[in-house]
Design a protein around this motif. Structure first.
Motif, mmCIF file in Angstrom:
data_model
loop_
_atom_site.group_PDB
_atom_site.id
_atom_site.type_symbol
_atom_site.label_atom_id
_atom_site.label_comp_id
_atom_site.label_asym_id
_atom_site.label_seq_id
_atom_site.Cartn_x
_atom_site.Cartn_y
_atom_site.Cartn_z
ATOM 1 N N LEU A 68 -6.511 5.290 -0.419
ATOM 2 C CA LEU A 68 -5.807 4.808 0.776
ATOM 3 C C LEU A 68 -4.883 5.849 1.398
ATOM 4 C CD1 LEU A 68 -4.617 1.102 0.348
ATOM 5 C CD2 LEU A 68 -5.995 2.069 2.182
ATOM 6 N N MET A 69 -4.566 6.898 0.669
ATOM 7 C CA MET A 69 -3.592 7.862 1.169
ATOM 8 C C MET A 69 -3.953 8.425 2.548
ATOM 9 S SD MET A 69 -0.690 9.406 0.551
ATOM 10 C CE MET A 69 -0.356 9.581 -1.195
ATOM 11 N N PRO A 70 -5.194 8.915 2.759
ATOM 12 C CA PRO A 70 -5.516 9.437 4.092
ATOM 13 C C PRO A 70 -5.412 8.376 5.182
ATOM 14 C CG PRO A 70 -7.212 10.046 2.499
ATOM 15 C CD PRO A 70 -6.323 9.047 1.831
ATOM 16 N N VAL A 71 -5.770 7.137 4.848
ATOM 17 C CA VAL A 71 -5.707 6.038 5.818
ATOM 18 C C VAL A 71 -4.252 5.758 6.196
ATOM 19 C CG1 VAL A 71 -6.192 3.592 6.206
ATOM 20 C CG2 VAL A 71 -7.862 5.015 5.002
ATOM 21 N N LEU A 72 -3.389 5.653 5.203
ATOM 22 C CA LEU A 72 -1.981 5.351 5.474
ATOM 23 C C LEU A 72 -1.325 6.468 6.283
ATOM 24 C CD1 LEU A 72 -0.987 3.935 1.965
ATOM 25 C CD2 LEU A 72 -1.303 2.629 4.076
ATOM 26 N N LEU A 73 -1.577 7.709 5.904
ATOM 27 C CA LEU A 73 -0.969 8.833 6.618
ATOM 28 C C LEU A 73 -1.506 8.949 8.043
ATOM 29 C CD1 LEU A 73 -0.863 11.577 3.832
ATOM 30 C CD2 LEU A 73 1.044 10.233 4.744
ATOM 31 N N TYR A 74 -2.696 8.393 8.280
ATOM 32 C CA TYR A 74 -3.260 8.432 9.631
ATOM 33 C C TYR A 74 -2.508 7.506 10.585
ATOM 34 C CZ TYR A 74 -6.788 8.769 13.313
ATOM 35 O OH TYR A 74 -7.422 8.999 14.506
ATOM 36 N N HIS A 75 -1.681 6.624 10.047
ATOM 37 C CA HIS A 75 -0.869 5.723 10.873
ATOM 38 C C HIS A 75 0.509 6.312 11.182
ATOM 39 C CE1 HIS A 75 -3.890 2.941 9.251
ATOM 40 N NE2 HIS A 75 -3.598 2.143 10.256
ATOM 41 N N VAL A 76 0.754 7.552 10.750
ATOM 42 C CA VAL A 76 2.097 8.117 10.873
ATOM 43 C C VAL A 76 2.055 9.458 11.603
ATOM 44 C CG1 VAL A 76 4.195 8.800 9.641
ATOM 45 C CG2 VAL A 76 2.695 7.034 8.665
ATOM 46 N N ALA A 97 0.830 -1.211 0.000
ATOM 47 C CA ALA A 97 0.000 0.000 0.000
ATOM 48 C C ALA A 97 0.861 1.256 0.000
ATOM 49 C CB ALA A 97 -0.932 -0.004 1.204
ATOM 50 N N LEU A 98 1.931 1.247 0.769
ATOM 51 C CA LEU A 98 2.844 2.392 0.783
ATOM 52 C C LEU A 98 3.469 2.611 -0.588
ATOM 53 C CD1 LEU A 98 4.685 1.788 4.189
ATOM 54 C CD2 LEU A 98 3.018 3.593 3.705
ATOM 55 N N ALA A 99 3.873 1.522 -1.235
ATOM 56 C CA ALA A 99 4.485 1.615 -2.565
ATOM 57 C C ALA A 99 3.478 2.150 -3.581
ATOM 58 C CB ALA A 99 5.023 0.259 -2.989
ATOM 59 N N ALA A 100 2.255 1.649 -3.522
ATOM 60 C CA ALA A 100 1.225 2.059 -4.476
ATOM 61 C C ALA A 100 0.869 3.531 -4.324
ATOM 62 C CB ALA A 100 -0.021 1.196 -4.307
ATOM 63 N N ASN A 101 1.092 4.083 -3.152
ATOM 64 C CA ASN A 101 0.760 5.489 -2.901
ATOM 65 C C ASN A 101 2.000 6.376 -2.801
ATOM 66 O OD1 ASN A 101 -2.384 5.845 -2.151
ATOM 67 N ND2 ASN A 101 -1.686 3.803 -1.558
ATOM 68 N N ASP A 102 3.119 5.874 -3.310
ATOM 69 C CA ASP A 102 4.365 6.646 -3.377
ATOM 70 C C ASP A 102 4.807 7.192 -2.011
ATOM 71 O OD1 ASP A 102 4.591 6.306 -6.165
ATOM 72 O OD2 ASP A 102 3.246 7.997 -6.531
ATOM 73 N N LEU A 103 4.626 6.377 -0.969
ATOM 74 C CA LEU A 103 5.015 6.808 0.372
ATOM 75 C C LEU A 103 6.296 6.150 0.877
ATOM 76 C CD1 LEU A 103 1.550 6.972 2.176
ATOM 77 C CD2 LEU A 103 2.998 8.891 1.485
ATOM 78 N N VAL A 104 6.818 5.183 0.119
ATOM 79 C CA VAL A 104 8.052 4.514 0.558
ATOM 80 C C VAL A 104 9.203 5.513 0.610
ATOM 81 C CG1 VAL A 104 9.764 2.761 -0.008
ATOM 82 C CG2 VAL A 104 7.336 2.251 -0.267
ATOM 83 N N GLY A 105 9.282 6.363 -0.415
ATOM 84 C CA GLY A 105 10.336 7.379 -0.438
ATOM 85 C C GLY A 105 10.233 8.335 0.734
#
Length: 438
Positions: free
Chosen positions: A229-237, A192-200
């Motif tokens: 998924l972006m708001p969901v993923l960022l909500y974990h950080v 999910a992080l990779a798909a939303n360009d958040l790994v970098g």
């Protein structure tokens, strides 16, 4: 007689020589041979590059000193592969400042023979941010692996101050993104992080992150994920590093935003560590070079103003009232809403004044106007509040006064402000507001 004395004297001298020679030999044997970890490295031709790195950083002196250490020692071939990866010719191209954290990431501050190693994370001697040491993942099955793909090829080379295990790759201190990638429990999160360009983003060495990482089992239990998924993923950080011993009960802002404001996450340390009421931290303080990971057992979703109230045990009476008045769906809608949320203590005071035992003694028709009198249209942060009259969803205005704090209708105080949700903001107040003529 003289001849006999001469032979006796020669015999005595020879005997003395034998004794002296024997004493010298014994004295030489009594000198203990040094066998520190540094000595083990120096004596092994497979560790010449490691030796050069230790000498360059001065860590050769550390590893011949007192204490107990475990060293995962990369071979010359392992270092050659690293040099190719980094595009350098050898140790001479790497500074001491670059080498030191890498080398210390191969060292534990305790002696751990192979039979004592267990699957899990251990702290190395490589320093992360905020005073904690970077974590190393050990996996023990048929053999021993480190960080998923580094093999222990020879174990238990004993030294006087610890033990050496030979490995086939050089370990590099990981970012939080690296840890999620090699752990094996976070494959859905990593995808999910990779798909939303958040790994970098999470690989940024200058970053300071706290990641609440849901396991694959947590994602499976969640079911169908939202399209965005972006708001969901960022909500974990979180944008700052918060170790377990720095966590306290209350709200923190995440990297997920609503109207450019960080959405709040509620942390409760009353019994263990819970997030938003029902999400458990199951493992804490997996330390990377740019942050920390805490493992959780459920996927977090950015909360509405209703969800924010549900997550906070001090607002449970308000939740009961909203449900009974059938306003939960309304306040879970698009919004935006600004909610002035009375505490349980505030409701208890109201019940006393009304001479009722609780929510059960009030009808939905009685509750609805009271609750709507606590809601204002818009996402109004405390910094945007001004003294004056503000229209509520009930239809009657409230009187806001801004000074050293914020008060409403003269006697009610905002005791906690700016709890940001995905459809509005909550301000906690210490009394229940009653509309005119109620």
């Amino acid at each position: 007689m003289k001849t006999k004395m001469r032979f006796l004297l020669i015999g005595a001298l020879l005997a003395s020589g034998v004794v002296l020679s024997s004493c010298e030999k014994d004295s030489s044997n009594d000198t203990p041979k040094s066998n520190t970890i540094t000595d083990v490295v120096l004596a092994n031709p497979d560790f010449t590059t490691l030796k050069a790195a230790l000498v360059k950083t001065g860590l050769d002196q550390t590893l011949m000193g007192s204490g107990e250490f475990t060293v995962f020692a990369p071979t010359n071939e392992a270092f050659a592969a690293l040099f190719t990866q980094l595009g350098v010719s050898g140790i001479s191209d790497l500074s001491s400042e670059t080498l030191t954290p890498i080398l210390l990431y191969h060292v534990l501050g305790t002696k751990a023979v192979s039979t004592s190693l267990q699957t899990g994370y251990v702290s190395t001697m490589s320093m992360g941010k905020g005073g904690k040491y970077v974590s190393l993942k050990v996996t023990v099955a048929n053999d021993v692996k480190l960080n998923g793909n580094v093999n222990v090829t020879q174990a238990d080379i004993m030294a006087s101050n610890g033990v050496v295990h030979v490995i086939d790759k050089v370990l590099l201190p990981p970012t939080v993104a690296d840890i999620a990638s090699f752990d094996g429990s976070f494959t859905t999160l990593v995808s999910a992080l990779a798909a939303n360009d958040l790994v970098g983003t999470l690989s940024n060495p200058e970053g300071t992150f706290t990641v609440f990482a849901p396991t694959d089992a947590a994602f499976s239990a969640f079911g169908t994920l939202p399209n965005d998924l972006m708001p969901v993923l960022l909500y974990h950080v979180l944008g700052q590093i918060v170790y377990s011993d720095q966590i306290s009960t209350g709200y923190v802002g995440t990297l997920s935003t609503y109207m450019d404001n960080p959405i709040s996450l509620y942390i409760d340390k009353t019994s263990g560590v819970k997030l938003n009421g029902d999400v458990n931290v199951t493992a804490a303080d997996i330390v990377g070079t740019n942050g920390v990971i805490h493992v959780i057992d459920k996927v977090l979703v950015p909360p509405t103003v209703v969800d924010l109230a549900i997550a906070n045990p001090n607002l449970s009476t308000l939740v009961d009232a909203v449900v009974k008045a059938q306003l939960a769906e309304t306040l879970s809608g698009a919004g935006p809403f600004t909610v002035f949320a009375p505490t349980n203590a505030a409701f208890s005071s109201l019940f006393s004044s009304l001479q009722v035992s609780g929510i059960a003694d009030l009808t939905a028709q009685q509750l609805s106007p009271i609750l709507l009198y606590h809601v204002v249209s818009g996402n109004v942060l405390s910094t945007a509040l001004t003294t004056g009259s503000v229209q509520t969803l009930e239809g009657s205005p409230i009187q806001v006064a801004v000074g050293s704090g914020v008060s409403i209708n003269g006697t009610t105080n905002v005791v906690l402000a700016d709890i940001q949700g995905s459809n509005g903001v909550v301000h906690v107040i210490d009394q229940v507001l009653l509309p005119p003529n109620k």
